[in-house]
Scaffold this motif. Structure first.
Motif, mmCIF file in Angstrom:
data_model
loop_
_atom_site.group_PDB
_atom_site.id
_atom_site.type_symbol
_atom_site.label_atom_id
_atom_site.label_comp_id
_atom_site.label_asym_id
_atom_site.label_seq_id
_atom_site.Cartn_x
_atom_site.Cartn_y
_atom_site.Cartn_z
ATOM 1 N N MET A 1 -6.575 16.970 4.197
ATOM 2 C CA MET A 1 -5.883 15.805 3.664
ATOM 3 C C MET A 1 -6.767 14.565 3.797
ATOM 4 N N ILE A 2 -6.806 13.764 2.758
ATOM 5 C CA ILE A 2 -7.612 12.545 2.736
ATOM 6 C C ILE A 2 -6.695 11.353 3.018
ATOM 7 N N PRO A 3 -6.996 10.523 4.004
ATOM 8 C CA PRO A 3 -6.123 9.388 4.328
ATOM 9 C C PRO A 3 -5.920 8.459 3.130
ATOM 10 N N ARG A 4 -4.707 7.935 3.014
ATOM 11 C CA ARG A 4 -4.404 6.996 1.929
ATOM 12 C C ARG A 4 -4.775 5.581 2.354
ATOM 13 N N THR A 5 -6.066 5.302 2.423
ATOM 14 C CA THR A 5 -6.516 3.961 2.785
ATOM 15 C C THR A 5 -6.391 3.029 1.587
ATOM 16 N N THR A 6 -6.165 1.757 1.870
ATOM 17 C CA THR A 6 -5.967 0.770 0.812
ATOM 18 C C THR A 6 -6.872 -0.433 1.014
ATOM 19 N N ARG A 7 -6.991 -1.226 -0.024
ATOM 20 C CA ARG A 7 -7.649 -2.525 0.064
ATOM 21 C C ARG A 7 -6.713 -3.549 -0.571
ATOM 22 N N MET A 8 -6.822 -4.798 -0.138
ATOM 23 C CA MET A 8 -5.984 -5.864 -0.678
ATOM 24 C C MET A 8 -6.749 -6.614 -1.760
ATOM 25 N N VAL A 9 -6.085 -6.849 -2.880
ATOM 26 C CA VAL A 9 -6.684 -7.548 -4.010
ATOM 27 C C VAL A 9 -5.772 -8.717 -4.375
ATOM 28 N N GLY A 10 -6.358 -9.878 -4.640
ATOM 29 C CA GLY A 10 -5.573 -11.044 -5.033
ATOM 30 C C GLY A 10 -4.850 -10.815 -6.351
ATOM 31 N N VAL A 11 -3.679 -11.411 -6.492
ATOM 32 C CA VAL A 11 -2.859 -11.191 -7.680
ATOM 33 C C VAL A 11 -3.564 -11.666 -8.948
ATOM 34 N N GLU A 12 -4.049 -12.892 -8.956
ATOM 35 C CA GLU A 12 -4.672 -13.413 -10.167
ATOM 36 C C GLU A 12 -5.989 -12.716 -10.501
ATOM 37 N N PRO A 13 -6.863 -12.434 -9.501
ATOM 38 C CA PRO A 13 -8.054 -11.650 -9.824
ATOM 39 C C PRO A 13 -7.713 -10.276 -10.408
ATOM 40 N N LEU A 14 -6.634 -9.657 -9.917
ATOM 41 C CA LEU A 14 -6.248 -8.351 -10.434
ATOM 42 C C LEU A 14 -5.738 -8.472 -11.862
ATOM 43 N N ARG A 15 -4.914 -9.469 -12.124
ATOM 44 C CA ARG A 15 -4.421 -9.686 -13.489
ATOM 45 C C ARG A 15 -5.586 -9.915 -14.455
ATOM 46 N N GLU A 16 -6.496 -10.769 -14.060
ATOM 47 C CA GLU A 16 -7.638 -11.097 -14.916
ATOM 48 C C GLU A 16 -8.521 -9.874 -15.149
ATOM 49 N N PHE A 17 -8.692 -9.051 -14.113
ATOM 50 C CA PHE A 17 -9.482 -7.830 -14.232
ATOM 51 C C PHE A 17 -8.834 -6.860 -15.210
ATOM 52 N N MET A 18 -7.521 -6.693 -15.101
ATOM 53 C CA MET A 18 -6.809 -5.806 -16.021
ATOM 54 C C MET A 18 -6.972 -6.277 -17.461
ATOM 55 N N GLU A 19 -6.859 -7.570 -17.679
ATOM 56 C CA GLU A 19 -7.010 -8.089 -19.038
ATOM 57 C C GLU A 19 -8.421 -7.865 -19.556
ATOM 58 N N ARG A 20 -9.416 -8.045 -18.688
ATOM 59 C CA ARG A 20 -10.798 -7.835 -19.126
ATOM 60 C C ARG A 20 -11.040 -6.368 -19.490
ATOM 61 N N GLN B 1 -1.420 11.355 -7.724
ATOM 62 C CA GLN B 1 -1.901 10.630 -6.555
ATOM 63 C C GLN B 1 -1.945 11.518 -5.318
ATOM 64 N N ALA B 2 -1.030 12.456 -5.219
ATOM 65 C CA ALA B 2 -1.085 13.403 -4.109
ATOM 66 C C ALA B 2 -2.358 14.247 -4.204
ATOM 67 N N ALA B 3 -2.741 14.594 -5.431
ATOM 68 C CA ALA B 3 -3.969 15.378 -5.621
ATOM 69 C C ALA B 3 -5.201 14.562 -5.236
ATOM 70 N N TYR B 4 -5.185 13.240 -5.487
ATOM 71 C CA TYR B 4 -6.303 12.397 -5.066
ATOM 72 C C TYR B 4 -6.583 12.573 -3.576
ATOM 73 N N HIS B 5 -5.495 12.712 -2.805
ATOM 74 C CA HIS B 5 -5.600 12.712 -1.351
ATOM 75 C C HIS B 5 -5.431 14.108 -0.753
ATOM 76 N N ASP B 6 -5.546 15.128 -1.605
ATOM 77 C CA ASP B 6 -5.472 16.521 -1.163
ATOM 78 C C ASP B 6 -4.210 16.779 -0.347
ATOM 79 N N GLU B 7 -3.093 16.224 -0.821
ATOM 80 C CA GLU B 7 -1.825 16.365 -0.118
ATOM 81 C C GLU B 7 -0.985 17.484 -0.724
ATOM 82 N N ASP B 8 -0.103 18.008 0.081
ATOM 83 C CA ASP B 8 0.872 18.976 -0.399
ATOM 84 C C ASP B 8 2.113 18.233 -0.888
ATOM 85 N N ILE B 9 2.875 18.889 -1.757
ATOM 86 C CA ILE B 9 4.165 18.370 -2.189
ATOM 87 C C ILE B 9 5.218 19.398 -1.798
#
Length: 352
Positions: free
Chosen positions: A1-20, A193-201
């Motif tokens: 199993m691969i840990p579900r680690t996260t990173r924090m992204v600012g709201v406006e930078p994320l919105r702008e990135f999605m639009e780009r 997403q479970a497959a990303y982290h080699d998780e069982d369902i």
């Protein structure tokens, strides 16, 4: 199993990135802004499987010409209390927002309105559109058919979609009741997403390509997701019929390759929107007050041992949204790696 680690992204930078990303794939400013707004709302609410992680689906179809980045939805047929919207193979979010505008305008005078959407693509988070209907003062219902990923109750072949639905009901408070759910035991995106982290369902949720029960997410993606229960199966079937044959769209195995149609050809994917005007049945203020009173009665009812609070549909997501706006958006590292590769291919820089 691969840990579900996260990173924090600012709201406006994320919105702008999605639009780009969307503009690099061919969308104009308005379509990119509309589509990005829906993807962003999913991530804000902790439903990231319908957010940044799912953008690859739309971008791939924009690149192959299956989605028309400049499509303009239009009314193909209408009456006082109904409309059929031709999505012009535009990004699904563009058609969805247009359908809500048509729907609420008609429901304001007719009391109720139903709008079918054909020649469309994925609309992603259906709750976004149901919520817009509710914030306009109406009860909103949205149904969508989906490609076959789910086995029927008692079967092993993928022949149903996850066939999501959303229901939004105005209250006397700021936020509506908002139910947004797949009708299958798990949505395809959750299994992905479970497959990303080699998780069982859970074993009851799926079968592998050989039709035998499997707990491996990667195998279930090649086999079929479980319906969850006979009731889920019945609900999924009804959603398919309402958002498929009723509006003139396909369903079941006919949707398996909807995104592979030749560029410029009509898409077989459909959706159904419904708006109910409380004013058609009584005083809207009284309706909202009664909704809120019953919600409070439910929340105040006796709790099971170990339960600190009874939550109603949408409550958890609205709280998560408020926290995301304050603190930033949590994105899985696996999703960030995937989108980095996609962005590199489009020549789009990642947010700092």
């Amino acid at each position: 199993m691969i840990p579900r680690t996260t990173r924090m992204v600012g709201v406006e930078p994320l919105r702008e990135f999605m639009e780009r990303l969307l503009r690099a794939a061919g969308c104009g400013p308005e379509a990119a802004s509309t589509a990005a707004a829906v993807f962003l709302e999913a991530d804000l609410r902790g439903v990231g499987l319908q957010g940044l992680d799912h953008m690859h689906t739309m971008i791939r179809n924009l690149q192959t010409g299956r989605i028309n980045p400049h499509g303009k939805p239009r009314i193909a047929a209408e009456g006082e209390a109904f409309a059929l919207v031709d999505g012009d193979t535009a990004p699904g979010q563009v058609a969805g927002v247009y359908a809500v505008q048509v729907l609420t305008r008609k429901a304001a005078t007719a009391g109720c309105c139903a709008a079918g959407v054909v020649n469309s693509s994925d609309m992603f988070m259906l709750g976004y559109y149901a919520e817009r209907i509710a914030r306009a003062g109406f009860v909103g219902l949205v149904f969508s058919d989906a490609p076959p990923l789910v086995r029927p109750f008692g079967g092993t072949q993928r022949i149903l979609g996850s066939n999501p639905l959303a229901i939004a009901i105005p209250t006397a408070a700021d936020d509506p009741i908002l139910l947004d759910m797949a009708t299958s035991a798990q949505s395809g995106s959750r299994v992905r997403q479970a497959a990303y982290h080699d998780e069982d369902i859970p074993e009851a949720d799926g079968v592998g390509p050989d039709g035998r029960p499997s707990v491996k997410a990667s195998e279930v993606l090649q086999g079929a997701i479980g319906p969850g229960s006979y009731k889920n199966f019945g609900l999924a079937l009804c959603v398919a019929l309402l958002s498929g044959p009723l509006v003139g769209a396909a369903t079941g195995t006919a949707l398996a390759d909807w995104h592979k149609a030749a560029p410029g050809r009509a898409s077989s994917k459909g959706h159904l929107f419904v708006a109910l005007n409380p004013a058609a049945f009584g005083d809207p203020g009284t309706f909202r007050s009664r909704v809120s009173a019953y919600v409070q009665e439910v929340k105040s009812s006796r709790r099971a041992p170990g339960v600190s609070e009874i939550l109603v549909p949408g409550e958890r997501e609205f709280a998560r949204r408020a926290r995301s706006l304050r603190e930033g958006v949590a994105i899985y590292e696996a999703v960030w790696r995937n989108i980095s590769a996609l962005a590199a291919g489009l020549g789009v820089s990642m947010p700092a």
